[in-house]
Design a protein around this motif. Structure first.
Motif, PDB file in Angstrom:
ATOM      1  N   GLU A   1       3.440  49.768  10.707  1.00 37.46           N
ATOM      2  CA  GLU A   1       3.349  48.314  10.510  1.00 37.46           C
ATOM      3  C   GLU A   1       3.652  47.574  11.817  1.00 37.46           C
ATOM      4  OE1 GLU A   1       4.749  47.000   6.156  1.00 37.46           O
ATOM      5  OE2 GLU A   1       6.137  48.407   7.086  1.00 37.46           O
ATOM      6  N   ILE A   2       4.657  48.076  12.533  1.00 46.67           N
ATOM      7  CA  ILE A   2       5.042  47.421  13.794  1.00 46.67           C
ATOM      8  C   ILE A   2       3.895  47.512  14.800  1.00 46.67           C
ATOM      9  CG2 ILE A   2       6.637  47.543  15.760  1.00 46.67           C
ATOM     10  CD1 ILE A   2       8.802  48.445  13.781  1.00 46.67           C
ATOM     11  N   ILE A   3       3.310  48.700  14.887  1.00 46.01           N
ATOM     12  CA  ILE A   3       2.202  48.884  15.848  1.00 46.01           C
ATOM     13  C   ILE A   3       1.014  48.010  15.439  1.00 46.01           C
ATOM     14  CG2 ILE A   3       0.537  50.557  16.782  1.00 46.01           C
ATOM     15  CD1 ILE A   3       2.820  52.655  16.572  1.00 46.01           C
ATOM     16  N   ALA A   4       0.746  47.942  14.129  1.00 42.83           N
ATOM     17  CA  ALA A   4      -0.378  47.119  13.660  1.00 42.83           C
ATOM     18  C   ALA A   4      -0.138  45.655  14.029  1.00 42.83           C
ATOM     19  CB  ALA A   4      -0.540  47.268  12.150  1.00 42.83           C
ATOM     20  N   ALA A   5       1.094  45.187  13.827  1.00 41.73           N
ATOM     21  CA  ALA A   5       1.419  43.789  14.159  1.00 41.73           C
ATOM     22  C   ALA A   5       1.295  43.563  15.657  1.00 41.73           C
ATOM     23  CB  ALA A   5       2.826  43.455  13.672  1.00 41.73           C
ATOM     24  N   ALA A   6       1.804  44.523  16.449  1.00 38.64           N
ATOM     25  CA  ALA A   6       1.745  44.389  17.907  1.00 38.64           C
ATOM     26  C   ALA A   6       0.291  44.368  18.367  1.00 38.64           C
ATOM     27  CB  ALA A   6       2.510  45.529  18.568  1.00 38.64           C
ATOM     28  N   THR A   7      -0.554  45.178  17.725  1.00 39.49           N
ATOM     29  CA  THR A   7      -1.971  45.217  18.104  1.00 39.49           C
ATOM     30  C   THR A   7      -2.623  43.868  17.816  1.00 39.49           C
ATOM     31  OG1 THR A   7      -1.935  47.528  17.439  1.00 39.49           O
ATOM     32  CG2 THR A   7      -4.103  46.559  17.848  1.00 39.49           C
ATOM     33  N   ARG A   8      -2.358  43.342  16.625  1.00 36.78           N
ATOM     34  CA  ARG A   8      -2.951  42.042  16.272  1.00 36.78           C
ATOM     35  C   ARG A   8      -2.446  40.928  17.192  1.00 36.78           C
ATOM     36  NH1 ARG A   8      -2.148  40.967  10.091  1.00 36.78           N
ATOM     37  NH2 ARG A   8      -3.210  39.035  10.619  1.00 36.78           N
ATOM     38  N   ALA A   9      -1.238  41.120  17.725  1.00 40.96           N
ATOM     39  CA  ALA A   9      -0.654  40.089  18.599  1.00 40.96           C
ATOM     40  C   ALA A   9      -1.013  40.306  20.064  1.00 40.96           C
ATOM     41  CB  ALA A   9       0.857  40.072  18.433  1.00 40.96           C
ATOM     42  N   ASN A  10      -1.958  41.226  20.313  1.00 41.23           N
ATOM     43  CA  ASN A  10      -2.365  41.547  21.690  1.00 41.23           C
ATOM     44  C   ASN A  10      -1.197  42.057  22.534  1.00 41.23           C
ATOM     45  OD1 ASN A  10      -5.063  41.157  21.830  1.00 41.23           O
ATOM     46  ND2 ASN A  10      -4.916  38.945  22.272  1.00 41.23           N
ATOM     47  N   ALA A  11      -0.235  42.669  21.879  1.00 40.89           N
ATOM     48  CA  ALA A  11       0.956  43.107  22.612  1.00 40.89           C
ATOM     49  C   ALA A  11       0.986  44.629  22.760  1.00 40.89           C
ATOM     50  CB  ALA A  11       2.218  42.643  21.886  1.00 40.89           C
ATOM     51  N   TRP A  12       0.208  45.301  21.906  1.00 43.12           N
ATOM     52  CA  TRP A  12       0.337  46.769  21.887  1.00 43.12           C
ATOM     53  C   TRP A  12      -0.067  47.388  23.223  1.00 43.12           C
ATOM     54  CZ3 TRP A  12       3.195  50.234  20.397  1.00 43.12           C
ATOM     55  CH2 TRP A  12       2.829  51.573  20.411  1.00 43.12           C
ATOM     56  N   GLN A  13      -1.077  46.765  23.845  1.00 44.46           N
ATOM     57  CA  GLN A  13      -1.580  47.323  25.101  1.00 44.46           C
ATOM     58  C   GLN A  13      -0.457  47.447  26.137  1.00 44.46           C
ATOM     59  OE1 GLN A  13      -4.852  45.033  26.381  1.00 44.46           O
ATOM     60  NE2 GLN A  13      -5.945  46.794  27.243  1.00 44.46           N
ATOM     61  N   PHE A  14       0.267  46.375  26.324  1.00 44.95           N
ATOM     62  CA  PHE A  14       1.328  46.458  27.361  1.00 44.95           C
ATOM     63  C   PHE A  14       2.524  47.278  26.881  1.00 44.95           C
ATOM     64  CE2 PHE A  14       3.086  42.552  25.390  1.00 44.95           C
ATOM     65  CZ  PHE A  14       4.445  42.805  25.451  1.00 44.95           C
ATOM     66  N   ILE A  15       2.793  47.266  25.561  1.00 42.22           N
ATOM     67  CA  ILE A  15       3.929  48.056  25.060  1.00 42.22           C
ATOM     68  C   ILE A  15       3.617  49.549  25.249  1.00 42.22           C
ATOM     69  CG2 ILE A  15       5.317  48.666  23.025  1.00 42.22           C
ATOM     70  CD1 ILE A  15       4.684  45.832  21.937  1.00 42.22           C
ATOM     71  N   ALA A  16       2.396  49.936  24.896  1.00 37.23           N
ATOM     72  CA  ALA A  16       2.022  51.352  24.983  1.00 37.23           C
ATOM     73  C   ALA A  16       2.032  51.834  26.433  1.00 37.23           C
ATOM     74  CB  ALA A  16       0.647  51.559  24.367  1.00 37.23           C
ATOM     75  N   ALA A  17       1.863  50.889  27.366  1.00 33.76           N
ATOM     76  CA  ALA A  17       1.846  51.281  28.779  1.00 33.76           C
ATOM     77  C   ALA A  17       3.248  51.613  29.300  1.00 33.76           C
ATOM     78  CB  ALA A  17       1.232  50.170  29.618  1.00 33.76           C
ATOM     79  N   PHE A  18       4.284  51.161  28.600  1.00 34.64           N
ATOM     80  CA  PHE A  18       5.654  51.513  29.018  1.00 34.64           C
ATOM     81  C   PHE A  18       5.915  52.977  28.661  1.00 34.64           C
ATOM     82  CE2 PHE A  18       6.712  46.881  28.144  1.00 34.64           C
ATOM     83  CZ  PHE A  18       6.737  46.550  29.486  1.00 34.64           C
ATOM     84  N   PRO A  19       6.566  53.742  29.555  1.00 37.23           N
ATOM     85  CA  PRO A  19       6.802  55.161  29.237  1.00 37.23           C
ATOM     86  C   PRO A  19       7.518  55.335  27.892  1.00 37.23           C
ATOM     87  CG  PRO A  19       7.560  54.629  31.454  1.00 37.23           C
ATOM     88  CD  PRO A  19       7.105  53.350  30.852  1.00 37.23           C
ATOM     89  N   GLU A  20       8.375  54.406  27.556  1.00 39.70           N
ATOM     90  CA  GLU A  20       9.125  54.592  26.311  1.00 39.70           C
ATOM     91  C   GLU A  20       8.553  53.803  25.136  1.00 39.70           C
ATOM     92  OE1 GLU A  20      13.242  55.134  26.510  1.00 39.70           O
ATOM     93  OE2 GLU A  20      13.288  54.977  28.692  1.00 39.70           O
ATOM     94  N   GLY A  21       7.414  53.180  25.341  1.00 42.29           N
ATOM     95  CA  GLY A  21       6.736  52.485  24.247  1.00 42.29           C
ATOM     96  C   GLY A  21       7.631  51.528  23.488  1.00 42.29           C
ATOM     97  N   LEU A  22       7.654  51.692  22.164  1.00 41.63           N
ATOM     98  CA  LEU A  22       8.458  50.784  21.326  1.00 41.63           C
ATOM     99  C   LEU A  22       9.952  50.902  21.613  1.00 41.63           C
ATOM    100  CD1 LEU A  22       6.799  51.046  17.796  1.00 41.63           C
ATOM    101  CD2 LEU A  22       6.827  49.058  19.296  1.00 41.63           C
ATOM    102  N   ASN A  23      10.346  52.032  22.202  1.00 42.58           N
ATOM    103  CA  ASN A  23      11.784  52.225  22.476  1.00 42.58           C
ATOM    104  C   ASN A  23      12.226  51.590  23.790  1.00 42.58           C
ATOM    105  OD1 ASN A  23      12.231  53.682  20.132  1.00 42.58           O
ATOM    106  ND2 ASN A  23      11.500  55.571  21.101  1.00 42.58           N
TER     107      ASN A  23
END
Ligand code: ATP
Length: 609
Positions: free
Chosen positions: A469-491
């Motif tokens: 759910e968090i990833i889906a929300a982040a994707t819809r918010a155009n945020a997942w791209q930059f979050i996924a680029a961090f080595p630790e992602g959501l963490n």
């Protein structure tokens, strides 16, 4: 400027309340409620304290006896044999040490647990209090209550109270013992030593006051140094070096004067201590020696007497200190209870209850409002507006017109002074506040993330959310791209101890949070500062996604998000001056909206005519 700098909260001196023992005890007594769950341990602690205090009081007696064994003839009987008496003394000493260990650890454990509960109760109350409460108080003051004030209570329970019991025991038993040893010597002692101890304490307090005055004067003179160095360009350009030097010197003169006054008094205090206080001991000892010569006392009993005198003198001094500490604690508990007695706007739920869903129809009917802190200024002067489920409503207007105030009323941070606020046709007050706010989300102007991981920050909108759910929300918010680029992602940890995100990234996290919350009503406080165009585009797209099928109120600062608004309400000094769609308002010649557009120099706001 250094003068305006943040200062630790401390009780203003003039506000120290008069001390009334009965009333204060009643207030302090409320603190004991927090001890209730551990009352057995607390009572055991007190019994141990009593035993250890009694044991301490036998020392002077036994020491006197030990000395008298040197001249004693009877061998082998109790208190006449040196070794036996020394062994008894050692035995009591060890027993006292063991009891003290258990006493201190019992009190400390009980106090830690009780104060943990006080802190939790205080925090739970604080977070449930209404916004007006926080407006009336400074942050420093509130944090001080949950730290310093509770620390003071902790000190009282773990130190002041046990000390008090010990001193009472010392005082009563000490006087009884010395009376038995020699009534004559006791009367002389009581007439001199306690009196001089009290005088010494009062004098000591006066000296402390003088040294504080010097400290304050020194701080004031340091302000001059700081200011001058800070503004050295100004000083030099005005060639005011000599003026500043004079200003510093006059401040320093005060430091020197108060310093000298303190030094003179400290000198006098030493003289008094040596001649007065120690003199009174010598006087008692002299009279004791005279009685000894007359055969009324032995060397041992005189030694016991002198030790008891020391104990009693110490107890008198301690009472003064304890009284001061008690007074402070009463003040601290008063401040704590002032918060605990406040009525919170919502109750902490025992467990999560199902939340009533609302559709998102909002209506203001002739709403008038003034902030509780500024009752003389009416901020909203009869606002009537309507938003149907799914509408995009924009609030425009010059700074201070009342846009944010409308949003705060929708969130029920404040109640309207008059008029009605209807949610789905029902007055907002009739809703459970938690349920109402559960159906709302806000994307603030300046997003400040909580220290923690990105996951925690997004899940703030729905703490039970799964990673999917968090990833889906982040994707819809155009945020997942930059979050996924961090080595630790959501963490990835953000905030003070983590990485710093850009304004646009923080906004997209806030949007993801709002998407996850899935509210019926959305409040967008448009960012005042512009993002770079790439970021702006991403944020804008995320906002469009977020606004789908929700009643949205956009507080338009830059007018960039409101072209597609269903209705734009243009506010002017707390009134709705114009209302309509963008295209219509733009054409209203001489209107406030046109004026706003002209003033807006963002470049994106070319007026489409
Ligand atoms: N918490 C408050 N306590 C007292 N007065 C307040 C408070 N918040 C705002 N005001 C006053 O209420 C008026 C309306 O403020 P509001 O923040 O609603 O305006 P705004 O249109 O949102 O302005 P801006 O575009 O600058 O954010 C202003 O005069 C402001 O000084």
């Amino acid at each position: 400027m250094s003068r305006g700098r943040h200062r630790e909260y401390s009780e203003p001196e003039g506000e120290q309340k008069k001390f009334s023992f009965g009333e204060s005890m009643k207030k302090a007594g409320r603190i004991f409620k927090f001890l209730r769950p551990w009352r057995t341990q607390f009572i055991i602690g007190n019994i141990l304290l009593l035993i250890s205090s009694l044991a301490t009081m036998t020392f002077p007696f036994l020491m006197g006896k030990l000395i008298d064994t040197a001249t004693s003839k009877g061998i082998g009987t109790l208190f006449t044999d040196t070794n036996t008496t020394a062994l008894i003394l050692m035995g009591i000493l060890i027993a006292q040490a063991v009891i003290s260990y258990f006493r201190v650890s019992t009190f400390a454990t009980v106090t830690e647990k009780a104060m943990g509960n006080v802190r939790t109760a205080l925090y739970d109350k604080l977070v449930t209090l209404s916004i007006p409460f926080f407006e009336d108080r400074r942050v420093g003051e509130l944090t001080s209550r949950s730290t310093n004030d509770v620390d003071q209570l902790e000190d009282m329970l773990s130190d002041t109270l046990p000390d008090f019991v010990r001193q009472v025991v010392t005082m009563i038993l000490g006087i009884v013992f010395i009376f038995i040893i020699s009534p004559k010597l006791t009367l002389l002692m009581l007439a001199t030593v306690p009196v001089l101890v009290i005088v010494a304490m009062i004098y000591g307090k006066f000296i402390r006051k003088l040294s504080k005055e010097r400290q304050d004067a020194l701080a004031a003179s340091n302000v001059v140094v700081e200011e001058t160095i800070h503004n050295i360009h100004t000083v030099k350009s005005f060639t005011n070096e000599a003026y500043e030097s004079k200003r510093y010197r006059s401040n320093l003169d005060k430091v020197i004067q108060t310093g000298i006054r303190g030094a003179v008094n400290r000198g006098a205090f030493s003289t008094f201590l040596i001649s007065g206080l120690f003199g009174s001991f010598v006087l008692v000892l002299w009279y004791g020696a005279t009685l000894m010569k007359a055969g009324e006392l032995t060397a041992g009993t005189l030694t016991s007497f002198m030790f008891y005198t020391g104990f009693i003198g110490g107890a008198v001094a301690m009472f003064g200190m304890l009284f001061g500490r008690l007074q402070k604690t009463i003040g601290a508990s008063e401040r704590i209870f002032e918060i605990l007695d406040e009525r919170g706007e919502i109750l902490m739920p025992e467990q999560e209850a199902p939340i009533q869903k609302i559709n998102g129809n909002i209506e203001f009917q002739d709403v008038r409002f003034h902030y509780p802190t500024r009752t003389d200024v009416e901020v909203l002067k009869g606002i009537s507006l309507k938003a149907n489920k799914g509408d995009k409503i924009a609030l425009a207007g010059h700074s201070g017109a009342g846009k944010s105030t409308i949003a705060q009323l929708i969130l029920r941070f404040y109640e309207p002074g008059s008029g009605n606020l209807l949610v789905d046709g029902i007055p907002a007050q009739q809703y459970d506040l938690r349920a109402l706010r559960h159906n709302m989300a806000i994307v603030p102007q300046e997003v400040i993330l909580f220290g923690g991981t990105i996951r925690e920050n997004i899940a703030y909108g729905k703490p039970t959310a799964t990673d999917e759910e968090i990833i889906a929300a982040a994707t819809r918010a155009n945020a997942w791209q930059f979050i996924a680029a961090f080595p630790e992602g959501l963490n990835t940890v953000v905030g003070e101890r983590g990485i710093k995100l850009s304004g646009g990234q923080r906004q997209r996290i806030a949007i993801a949070r709002a998407i996850l919350k899935d509210p019926a009503i959305l409040i967008l406080d448009e960012a005042t500062s512009s993002l770079d165009s790439e970021s702006e585009k991403l944020v804008q797209a995320a906002l469009e996604e977020l606004m789908k099928d929700r009643t949205t109120f956009i507080i338009a600062h830059r007018l960039s998000t409101i072209r597609n608004a269903d209705v734009i309400y243009v506010l002017d000094k707390g009134r709705i001056a114009e209302a309509g769609r963008y295209e219509a308002l733009v054409l209203t010649e001489g209107g406030i909206f046109q004026n706003l557009l002209q003033l807006s120099n963002s470049g994106q706001l070319t007026v489409d005519r």
